[in-house]
Motif scaffolding. Structure first.
Motif, PDB file in Angstrom:
ATOM      1  N   TYR A   6      60.506  40.727  37.058  1.00 50.34           N
ATOM      2  CA  TYR A   6      61.069  41.158  38.337  1.00 50.34           C
ATOM      3  C   TYR A   6      60.101  40.900  39.481  1.00 50.34           C
ATOM      4  N   HIS A   7      58.833  41.233  39.274  1.00 54.91           N
ATOM      5  CA  HIS A   7      57.870  41.137  40.367  1.00 54.91           C
ATOM      6  C   HIS A   7      57.338  39.718  40.572  1.00 54.91           C
ATOM      7  N   ASN A   8      57.641  38.807  39.665  1.00 52.75           N
ATOM      8  CA  ASN A   8      57.254  37.412  39.855  1.00 52.75           C
ATOM      9  C   ASN A   8      58.378  36.575  40.459  1.00 52.75           C
ATOM     10  N   GLU A   9      59.549  37.168  40.666  1.00 46.33           N
ATOM     11  CA  GLU A   9      60.694  36.406  41.154  1.00 46.33           C
ATOM     12  C   GLU A   9      60.481  35.867  42.561  1.00 46.33           C
ATOM     13  N   LYS A  10      60.016  36.711  43.459  1.00 51.40           N
ATOM     14  CA  LYS A  10      59.826  36.313  44.859  1.00 51.40           C
ATOM     15  C   LYS A  10      58.450  36.809  45.295  1.00 51.40           C
ATOM     16  N   PHE A  11      57.530  35.884  45.463  1.00 57.59           N
ATOM     17  CA  PHE A  11      56.153  36.265  45.784  1.00 57.59           C
ATOM     18  C   PHE A  11      55.551  35.222  46.709  1.00 57.59           C
ATOM     19  N   ALA A  12      54.971  35.690  47.800  1.00 58.69           N
ATOM     20  CA  ALA A  12      54.336  34.764  48.752  1.00 58.69           C
ATOM     21  C   ALA A  12      53.360  35.545  49.615  1.00 58.69           C
ATOM     22  N   GLY A  62      53.694  45.539  48.073  1.00 57.66           N
ATOM     23  CA  GLY A  62      53.452  44.477  47.108  1.00 57.66           C
ATOM     24  C   GLY A  62      52.276  44.662  46.183  1.00 57.66           C
ATOM     25  N   LYS A  63      51.827  45.898  45.961  1.00 54.30           N
ATOM     26  CA  LYS A  63      50.687  46.104  45.071  1.00 54.30           C
ATOM     27  C   LYS A  63      51.042  45.705  43.637  1.00 54.30           C
ATOM     28  N   THR A  64      52.159  46.220  43.156  1.00 53.37           N
ATOM     29  CA  THR A  64      52.565  45.890  41.794  1.00 53.37           C
ATOM     30  C   THR A  64      52.882  44.406  41.658  1.00 53.37           C
ATOM     31  N   SER A  65      53.514  43.829  42.667  1.00 54.39           N
ATOM     32  CA  SER A  65      53.820  42.392  42.621  1.00 54.39           C
ATOM     33  C   SER A  65      52.543  41.570  42.561  1.00 54.39           C
ATOM     34  N   LEU A  66      51.555  41.935  43.367  1.00 50.77           N
ATOM     35  CA  LEU A  66      50.285  41.213  43.354  1.00 50.77           C
ATOM     36  C   LEU A  66      49.663  41.253  41.964  1.00 50.77           C
ATOM     37  N   LEU A  67      49.635  42.428  41.349  1.00 45.85           N
ATOM     38  CA  LEU A  67      49.007  42.553  40.031  1.00 45.85           C
ATOM     39  C   LEU A  67      49.856  41.896  38.945  1.00 45.85           C
ATOM     40  N   GLY A 119      31.081  41.064  25.167  1.00 48.12           N
ATOM     41  CA  GLY A 119      30.435  39.760  25.085  1.00 48.12           C
ATOM     42  C   GLY A 119      30.960  38.743  26.062  1.00 48.12           C
ATOM     43  N   ARG A 120      32.133  39.002  26.647  1.00 51.60           N
ATOM     44  CA  ARG A 120      32.717  38.082  27.617  1.00 51.60           C
ATOM     45  C   ARG A 120      33.411  38.898  28.699  1.00 51.60           C
ATOM     46  N   PRO A 121      33.600  38.337  29.883  1.00 51.45           N
ATOM     47  CA  PRO A 121      34.263  39.102  30.945  1.00 51.45           C
ATOM     48  C   PRO A 121      35.642  39.589  30.504  1.00 51.45           C
ATOM     49  N   THR A 122      35.887  40.872  30.700  1.00 50.63           N
ATOM     50  CA  THR A 122      37.151  41.502  30.330  1.00 50.63           C
ATOM     51  C   THR A 122      37.681  42.238  31.547  1.00 50.63           C
ATOM     52  N   VAL A 123      38.922  41.939  31.923  1.00 50.87           N
ATOM     53  CA  VAL A 123      39.530  42.556  33.101  1.00 50.87           C
ATOM     54  C   VAL A 123      40.690  43.427  32.647  1.00 50.87           C
ATOM     55  N   LEU A 124      40.643  44.702  33.025  1.00 53.96           N
ATOM     56  CA  LEU A 124      41.678  45.658  32.690  1.00 53.96           C
ATOM     57  C   LEU A 124      42.384  46.060  33.983  1.00 53.96           C
ATOM     58  N   VAL A 125      43.678  45.792  34.062  1.00 54.95           N
ATOM     59  CA  VAL A 125      44.484  46.103  35.247  1.00 54.95           C
ATOM     60  C   VAL A 125      45.255  47.393  34.982  1.00 54.95           C
ATOM     61  N   LEU A 126      45.065  48.370  35.862  1.00 50.68           N
ATOM     62  CA  LEU A 126      45.740  49.663  35.734  1.00 50.68           C
ATOM     63  C   LEU A 126      46.462  49.927  37.055  1.00 50.68           C
ATOM     64  N   ASP A 127      47.753  49.663  37.054  1.00 52.84           N
ATOM     65  CA  ASP A 127      48.541  49.720  38.292  1.00 52.84           C
ATOM     66  C   ASP A 127      49.134  51.097  38.531  1.00 52.84           C
ATOM     67  N   SER A 164      45.172  50.263  41.295  1.00 51.19           N
ATOM     68  CA  SER A 164      45.960  50.220  42.527  1.00 51.19           C
ATOM     69  C   SER A 164      46.575  51.587  42.772  1.00 51.19           C
ATOM     70  N   ALA A 165      46.823  51.883  44.056  1.00 50.22           N
ATOM     71  CA  ALA A 165      47.462  53.139  44.453  1.00 50.22           C
ATOM     72  C   ALA A 165      47.981  52.992  45.870  1.00 50.22           C
TER      73      ALA A 165
END
Length: 473
Positions: A148-154, A184-189, A257-265, A294-295
């Motif tokens: 849903y959040h990737n449908e329209k993004f710019a 657009g916080k959730t859409s960005l993430l 051991g390697r970069p790890t990114v955890l997204v918590l929206d 994000s908040a």
């Protein structure tokens, strides 16, 4: 340095363009490439005078600080890694440096080529961009949210680059995205995790929980088990309670051991006070762990205190503002069909649409749909309400004039007060006189305001609709 082995596609083309210039330049050592990039950062004016380059990425190298120059390890990954380089700015800088070392006469052309190549690779199919890390199966519950959040993004490419650049240039840290509701916080993430399949994620969304369902993203046990599954994919997570909390505290404190990114929206959607996240996020993160939160913006008050953090604990804060006219044009050109593509080339229409929406991304989503379906044209745009609430007043005034207006009100009222999505069978049981055929018609009439989370489950697609209806009730 051997070339990376990548299947055909945009990422392969980008890496091939970089590696070709690497070979043409000698090939140079990492130290030589690094020195050339430093020269770009320290002598930007001379570079522009020689090449007439005016790209944003080159301008961003102008601060002249050592920290702004990609490290040797970053340069190695840009050239030899099999994944998309996380920083577009760094990728362009390496490409320009190689062009200069190879004696090319128009490095500005090279900068534009690499910039476009990176953008094409970034929006390519996730499997082509980078192999996904092993992860827990709970992530599949967010597939419909991501779609849903990737449908329209710019209009957020700058924010995406800023986030990826920070991660690429640091060894750990918190990142925080905030903005008004619907900005657009959730859409960005959602777009970010689609572009970077190795990112781990959890979206705390009241709209995607299901009463009595197998997974509720707003509950602590489901959140912790999902994150533990992803952080330690080869180790079974405890079922819940203190054992699960202890496991999460252990894995989130361990060096990686390697970069790890955890997204918590949407940490603000925890509907308890104090938040059950309080005390679970360490002040100092271990090596190679990044947590992106994000908040909603809350005036002068920061929601970070609700989860035990302070603004000083945040390494990068990204505040989303309204979209500009260029983003409006991009939405029309790419997401509003043939009518939008034509109107996107008309500066006057783009400016009028931007003024009507005030750059509100949530409102723009519906205006772009109106353009696509021929409801919004150059002839009537001046009559379009300025602001979402007047627009919704107009939309629902039309519904109230229909023969099924009472059914619309009953169905929407039940969805409004429900604790999570409502199943079709619940609506048929709770609304007098509602048949399957009439429910189908009601859903068609209001489908743009609803989110279908299961085969037959409905909820509002955003809290701003709930807020609107609560004001009107």
């Amino acid at each position: 340095m051997p070339p990376p082995q990548i299947p055909p596609g945009p990422l392969h083309d980008l890496k091939a363009a970089l590696y070709r210039r690497y070979l043409q330049a000698g090939p140079p050592t990492l130290d030589e490439i690094h020195a050339q990039v430093e020269t770009l950062a320290e002598d930007l004016g001379a570079f522009l005078a020689r090449t007439d380059a005016t790209g944003d990425d080159v301008e961003e190298l102008a601060d002249g600080q050592v920290g702004a120059v990609p490290s040797r390890d970053t340069i190695r990954r840009v050239l030899g890694g099999a994944a998309l380089p996380p920083g577009r700015q760094d990728t362009v800088a390496v490409g320009v440096a190689l062009a200069l070392l190879a004696g090319e006469s128009r490095p500005d052309v090279v900068a534009e080529e690499i910039r476009r190549g990176w953008d094409r690779a970034a929006v390519a199919a996730p499997a082509e961009v980078a192999p996904a890390l092993p992860s827990g199966g709970s992530r599949r519950f967010f597939d419909h949210l991501l779609e849903y959040h990737n449908e329209k993004f710019a209009g957020r490419n700058g924010e995406v680059r800023t986030i990826l650049d920070y991660i690429d240039r640091h060894d750990c840290g918190y990142l925080f995205v905030d903005g008004l509701s619907g900005y657009g916080k959730t859409s960005l993430l959602a777009v970010l995790v689609r572009q970077q399949p190795g990112f781990l994620y959890h979206f705390i969304s009241q709209r995607y929980k299901t009463a009595g369902g197998a997974f509720d993203p707003t509950q602590l046990n489901d959140l912790l088990s999902n994150l533990c599954e992803q952080l330690e994919p080869h180790r079974a997570a405890p079922r819940g309670g203190r054992a699960l909390t202890t496991r999460f505290l252990e894995v989130v404190a361990a060096d990686r051991g390697r970069p790890t990114v955890l997204v918590l929206d949407a940490i603000d959607e925890v509907d308890r006070h104090p938040s059950f996240l309080f005390g679970l996020l360490p002040k100092r993160l271990p090596k190679n762990l990044f947590i992106l939160l994000s908040a909603r913006s809350q005036g002068n008050r920061s929601y970070l205190s609700e989860v035990g953090l302070a603004p000083d604990d945040i390494g990068l804060r990204v505040t989303l503002s309204g979209l500009d006219a260029d983003a409006v044009r991009d939405l029309l050109l790419h997401y509003a069909g043939t009518a939008g593509a034509a109107l996107g080339e008309r500066a006057g229409f783009v400016d009028n649409l931007w003024e009507v929406s005030a750059g509100d991304p949530f409102y723009l989503r519906f205006l772009v749909e109106d353009v696509e379906h021929g409801r919004l044209t150059p002839e009537n745009i001046r009559r379009t309400p300025s602001g979402l609430s007047p627009y919704l007043d107009e939309q629902f005034a039309q519904l109230h004039r229909s023969a099924d207006s009472d059914l619309h009100s009953d169905v929407l009222g039940l969805i409004l007060v429900a604790d999570g999505p409502l199943h079709r069978s619940d609506l048929l049981r709770m609304v007098d006189g509602l048949t399957g055929g009439k429910l189908d018609q009601v859903v068609r009439d209001v489908q743009r305001f609803l989110l279908r989370t299961g085969e037959e489950e409905y909820t509002f697609c955003h809290n701003r609709f709930k807020e609107y209806f609560l004001e009107k009730m």
